[in-house]
Design a protein around this motif. Sequence first.
Motif, PDB file in Angstrom:
ATOM      1  N   ARG A 240      17.503  34.762 -64.347  1.00 27.62           N
ATOM      2  CA  ARG A 240      16.131  35.239 -64.219  1.00 27.62           C
ATOM      3  C   ARG A 240      15.296  35.077 -65.479  1.00 27.62           C
ATOM      4  N   SER A 241      15.913  34.758 -66.616  1.00 31.26           N
ATOM      5  CA  SER A 241      15.152  34.686 -67.866  1.00 31.26           C
ATOM      6  C   SER A 241      15.642  33.528 -68.716  1.00 31.26           C
ATOM      7  N   ILE A 243      16.034  33.982 -72.132  1.00 26.19           N
ATOM      8  CA  ILE A 243      16.462  34.540 -73.408  1.00 26.19           C
ATOM      9  C   ILE A 243      17.767  33.895 -73.853  1.00 26.19           C
ATOM     10  N   SER A 244      18.035  33.959 -75.134  1.00 25.75           N
ATOM     11  CA  SER A 244      19.200  33.267 -75.689  1.00 25.75           C
ATOM     12  C   SER A 244      20.498  33.895 -75.200  1.00 25.75           C
ATOM     13  N   LEU A 245      21.572  33.127 -75.322  1.00 25.91           N
ATOM     14  CA  LEU A 245      22.885  33.626 -74.914  1.00 25.91           C
ATOM     15  C   LEU A 245      23.302  34.823 -75.756  1.00 25.91           C
ATOM     16  N   THR A 246      22.923  34.820 -77.033  1.00 25.55           N
ATOM     17  CA  THR A 246      23.246  35.956 -77.892  1.00 25.55           C
ATOM     18  C   THR A 246      22.553  37.219 -77.399  1.00 25.55           C
ATOM     19  N   GLU A 247      21.284  37.087 -77.006  1.00 26.75           N
ATOM     20  CA  GLU A 247      20.550  38.244 -76.480  1.00 26.75           C
ATOM     21  C   GLU A 247      21.157  38.725 -75.170  1.00 26.75           C
ATOM     22  N   VAL A 248      21.559  37.792 -74.325  1.00 29.15           N
ATOM     23  CA  VAL A 248      22.212  38.169 -73.071  1.00 29.15           C
ATOM     24  C   VAL A 248      23.506  38.914 -73.352  1.00 29.15           C
ATOM     25  N   ALA A 249      24.293  38.410 -74.300  1.00 26.68           N
ATOM     26  CA  ALA A 249      25.575  39.024 -74.633  1.00 26.68           C
ATOM     27  C   ALA A 249      25.396  40.486 -75.026  1.00 26.68           C
ATOM     28  N   PHE A 250      24.461  40.755 -75.933  1.00 32.79           N
ATOM     29  CA  PHE A 250      24.267  42.122 -76.398  1.00 32.79           C
ATOM     30  C   PHE A 250      23.657  43.002 -75.313  1.00 32.79           C
ATOM     31  N   ALA A 251      22.726  42.450 -74.535  1.00 35.44           N
ATOM     32  CA  ALA A 251      22.080  43.238 -73.479  1.00 35.44           C
ATOM     33  C   ALA A 251      23.070  43.624 -72.384  1.00 35.44           C
ATOM     34  N   ALA A 252      24.080  42.784 -72.152  1.00 34.40           N
ATOM     35  CA  ALA A 252      25.079  43.066 -71.127  1.00 34.40           C
ATOM     36  C   ALA A 252      26.241  43.909 -71.658  1.00 34.40           C
ATOM     37  N   GLY A 253      26.252  44.171 -72.962  1.00 35.57           N
ATOM     38  CA  GLY A 253      27.252  45.078 -73.517  1.00 35.57           C
ATOM     39  C   GLY A 253      28.443  44.425 -74.178  1.00 35.57           C
ATOM     40  N   PHE A 254      28.381  43.114 -74.448  1.00 41.67           N
ATOM     41  CA  PHE A 254      29.501  42.440 -75.107  1.00 41.67           C
ATOM     42  C   PHE A 254      29.377  42.579 -76.621  1.00 41.67           C
ATOM     43  N   ALA A 255      30.511  42.501 -77.299  1.00 38.20           N
ATOM     44  CA  ALA A 255      30.536  42.711 -78.747  1.00 38.20           C
ATOM     45  C   ALA A 255      29.769  41.624 -79.477  1.00 38.20           C
ATOM     46  N   ASP A 256      29.905  40.391 -79.019  1.00 35.16           N
ATOM     47  CA  ASP A 256      29.214  39.268 -79.637  1.00 35.16           C
ATOM     48  C   ASP A 256      29.248  38.099 -78.659  1.00 35.16           C
ATOM     49  N   ALA A 273      26.515  28.970 -70.700  1.00 34.94           N
ATOM     50  CA  ALA A 273      25.535  27.881 -70.738  1.00 34.94           C
ATOM     51  C   ALA A 273      25.693  26.961 -69.537  1.00 34.94           C
ATOM     52  N   ALA A 274      26.928  26.634 -69.183  1.00 38.53           N
ATOM     53  CA  ALA A 274      27.163  25.750 -68.045  1.00 38.53           C
ATOM     54  C   ALA A 274      26.763  26.441 -66.736  1.00 38.53           C
ATOM     55  N   TRP A 275      27.041  27.727 -66.642  1.00 38.64           N
ATOM     56  CA  TRP A 275      26.678  28.472 -65.424  1.00 38.64           C
ATOM     57  C   TRP A 275      25.153  28.499 -65.272  1.00 38.64           C
ATOM     58  N   ARG A 276      24.453  28.789 -66.379  1.00 40.18           N
ATOM     59  CA  ARG A 276      22.977  28.825 -66.328  1.00 40.18           C
ATOM     60  C   ARG A 276      22.419  27.463 -65.927  1.00 40.18           C
ATOM     61  N   ALA A 277      22.979  26.388 -66.495  1.00 43.45           N
ATOM     62  CA  ALA A 277      22.503  25.041 -66.160  1.00 43.45           C
ATOM     63  C   ALA A 277      22.720  24.745 -64.684  1.00 43.45           C
ATOM     64  N   GLY A 278      23.843  25.164 -64.148  1.00 46.79           N
ATOM     65  CA  GLY A 278      24.127  24.916 -62.733  1.00 46.79           C
ATOM     66  C   GLY A 278      23.192  25.664 -61.807  1.00 46.79           C
ATOM     67  N   VAL A 279      22.848  26.898 -62.186  1.00 44.18           N
ATOM     68  CA  VAL A 279      21.934  27.694 -61.367  1.00 44.18           C
ATOM     69  C   VAL A 279      20.560  27.076 -61.348  1.00 44.18           C
ATOM     70  N   ARG A 280      20.138  26.549 -62.497  1.00 42.23           N
ATOM     71  CA  ARG A 280      18.778  26.029 -62.594  1.00 42.23           C
ATOM     72  C   ARG A 280      18.689  24.597 -62.086  1.00 42.23           C
TER      73      ARG A 280
END
Length: 280
Positions: A240-241, A243-256, A273-280
Amino acid sequence: MTAQRHGVAVVGEPSAHVSDVGLVEVWRARCEPGATGDYVSLDPRLFIVLEPLDADMALTGRDGGAAATRDRSVSFVPAGEPVRLTVEGATEIRHLDLHFDASRIGPVAGMKDVAVSLPRLMFVDERVQRMARLLEAACARPGGGPGLYGDDLVIALISAALNGGDAGARRSLLSDRQLSLSVDFIEAHCARSIRLQELAELTGLTESYFSHAFKAATGTPPHRWQLQAQVRRAKDMLSRSSISLTEVAFAAGFADQPHFTRVFKSATGKTPAAWRAGVR
């Protein structure tokens, strides 16, 4: 799915959950005495009878193997496998249908090639029933559907069905309310550290008892359910957005980001990254 029904009348419209994981529909129908139905699905299908029937119902597979009961039951039908339904007497039936594409949902416990190629008709599994009831309730929520954790419930249901008959499910003493409360809490707070004590207090159980009962009910320990919820939330943000993978990681609760990538790839078979590319 193709269907030919005689003496079976659908009541109302089904509630549904549609995603790249699968299609879930909850149906209600009235069956006349001697009613029949012939069904073939292009995808693997779970057929779950959600409440006892007033008459015996039988399912017969391609090879002539049949099973019959009027109790709540679970049936797994492989892709392309024809199955015939027959009902001895008049009854109403409320059932959940789940059609899924095994190649699109990533690794699932119990999903081996042989597991998705062999039919299993009308077996009893309380774990599957509990997952189905949770999913039915989620689909019926006002405003549209099961939210982020609908697909987690779908995967848990598939895993439980393909590992049907697990004695651990029969040992579970979590009530439906306790299970629903704990699942909802994990989903709502998955992006932060959740203490087992919080879940135990929420359900009125000791930490040890809750941990064992939750796994027995779902096939998954609480921390693993939380990881699945984090992956689902990350998928939603990736699709849906921008935003960078790093931002996604922290927003979803991962350590890094490396931790995010490891968990995401383990769950889906692809990097974020591959999953996002496939969706789009």
